[in-house]
Design a protein around this motif. Sequence first.
Motif, PDB file in Angstrom:
ATOM      1  N   GLU A  40       0.852  -1.193   0.000  1.00  0.00           N
ATOM      2  CA  GLU A  40       0.000   0.000   0.000  1.00  0.00           C
ATOM      3  C   GLU A  40       0.887   1.242   0.000  1.00  0.00           C
ATOM      4  OE1 GLU A  40      -3.321   0.356   2.677  1.00  0.00           O
ATOM      5  OE2 GLU A  40      -3.252  -1.805   3.007  1.00  0.00           O
ATOM      6  N   TYR A  42       0.825   5.392  -0.521  1.00  0.00           N
ATOM      7  CA  TYR A  42      -0.080   6.542  -0.539  1.00  0.00           C
ATOM      8  C   TYR A  42       0.483   7.752  -1.263  1.00  0.00           C
ATOM      9  CZ  TYR A  42      -2.170   3.752   3.183  1.00  0.00           C
ATOM     10  OH  TYR A  42      -2.717   2.736   3.906  1.00  0.00           O
ATOM     11  N   HIS A  43       1.802   7.879  -1.310  1.00  0.00           N
ATOM     12  CA  HIS A  43       2.400   9.057  -1.925  1.00  0.00           C
ATOM     13  C   HIS A  43       3.840   8.733  -2.315  1.00  0.00           C
ATOM     14  CE1 HIS A  43       3.448  13.618  -1.579  1.00  0.00           C
ATOM     15  NE2 HIS A  43       2.931  13.351  -2.749  1.00  0.00           N
ATOM     16  N   THR A  56       3.942   4.708   3.031  1.00  0.00           N
ATOM     17  CA  THR A  56       3.158   3.477   3.103  1.00  0.00           C
ATOM     18  C   THR A  56       2.461   3.377   4.461  1.00  0.00           C
ATOM     19  OG1 THR A  56       4.755   1.946   4.109  1.00  0.00           O
ATOM     20  CG2 THR A  56       5.011   2.384   1.746  1.00  0.00           C
ATOM     21  N   ASN A  57       1.683   2.331   4.615  1.00  0.00           N
ATOM     22  CA  ASN A  57       1.040   2.078   5.901  1.00  0.00           C
ATOM     23  C   ASN A  57       1.987   1.376   6.882  1.00  0.00           C
ATOM     24  OD1 ASN A  57       1.006  -0.301   4.398  1.00  0.00           O
ATOM     25  ND2 ASN A  57      -0.791  -1.073   5.466  1.00  0.00           N
ATOM     26  N   THR A  81       1.891   4.793   9.770  1.00  0.00           N
ATOM     27  CA  THR A  81       1.075   5.127   8.601  1.00  0.00           C
ATOM     28  C   THR A  81       1.410   6.542   8.155  1.00  0.00           C
ATOM     29  OG1 THR A  81      -0.687   3.676   9.370  1.00  0.00           O
ATOM     30  CG2 THR A  81      -1.267   5.292   7.691  1.00  0.00           C
ATOM     31  N   PHE A  83       0.976   9.311   5.143  1.00  0.00           N
ATOM     32  CA  PHE A  83       0.118   9.625   4.010  1.00  0.00           C
ATOM     33  C   PHE A  83       0.755  10.564   2.993  1.00  0.00           C
ATOM     34  CE2 PHE A  83      -3.684   8.458   6.693  1.00  0.00           C
ATOM     35  CZ  PHE A  83      -3.977   7.345   5.951  1.00  0.00           C
ATOM     36  N   GLU A  84       1.693  11.390   3.436  1.00  0.00           N
ATOM     37  CA  GLU A  84       2.239  12.371   2.507  1.00  0.00           C
ATOM     38  C   GLU A  84       3.701  12.658   2.844  1.00  0.00           C
ATOM     39  OE1 GLU A  84       0.954  16.672   0.590  1.00  0.00           O
ATOM     40  OE2 GLU A  84      -0.135  15.909   2.298  1.00  0.00           O
ATOM     41  N   SER A  97       2.009  11.847   9.088  1.00  0.00           N
ATOM     42  CA  SER A  97       1.459  10.545   9.473  1.00  0.00           C
ATOM     43  C   SER A  97       0.008  10.663   9.894  1.00  0.00           C
ATOM     44  CB  SER A  97       2.291   9.945  10.610  1.00  0.00           C
ATOM     45  OG  SER A  97       2.126  10.701  11.786  1.00  0.00           O
ATOM     46  N   LYS A 131      -4.561  16.997   1.637  1.00  0.00           N
ATOM     47  CA  LYS A 131      -3.389  16.594   0.859  1.00  0.00           C
ATOM     48  C   LYS A 131      -2.831  17.806   0.122  1.00  0.00           C
ATOM     49  CE  LYS A 131      -1.831  12.435  -0.753  1.00  0.00           C
ATOM     50  NZ  LYS A 131      -1.065  11.546   0.023  1.00  0.00           N
TER      51      LYS A 131
END
Length: 172
Positions: A40, A42-43, A56-57, A81, A83-84, A97, A131
């Motif tokens: 996974e 995310y960015h 990633t997570n 986790t 996200f960006e 996170s 985001k």
Amino acid sequence: MRSFLRSLFFCIVFFTSTVLWGQRPALRNYSVDDGLPSSEIYHIIQDSKGYIWMATNMGVSRFDGSTFRNFDVQNGLPENTIFEIYEDEIGRVWFISFPFQLSYFWNNAIHPFKYNNVLRKIAGKGLIPIKKSFMVDKNNDVWFSFINGGEINKIDNSGHLEVIKEIKNTSY
């Protein structure tokens, strides 16, 4: 006769050009078997030094073109986790996170943002950062915004939180 020759010439050029082989791009699919911490992602960004960073997570991964170096809470991330990812103007690579906690990669190590306690109070209200709304300016002030917030938030270098409700355009 002339139109027949033109048609014949067009057919020869068209059919021979479809038979010619061109270069095919070299594509490689990387997975956890190659060293990624998770499937996974995310960015992804490429930093100014040429590294590819993946959020990633299961933490962040830095790819140098041949190997992955993975970072997680054991390496200094406040949460796994991510996200960006954002690179500031002096080359620090920032990680956002879930819940909203910050850290950055600098001098070959991960450092937690010194005002994560302020962010914890805000994130505890269930707010989710937008985001691409994160930024660190030349004064080391951290700027961000939340979904459904409608305002821009700034934490200055001394840890003071300022909520800017109205944006004033001074460019005209």
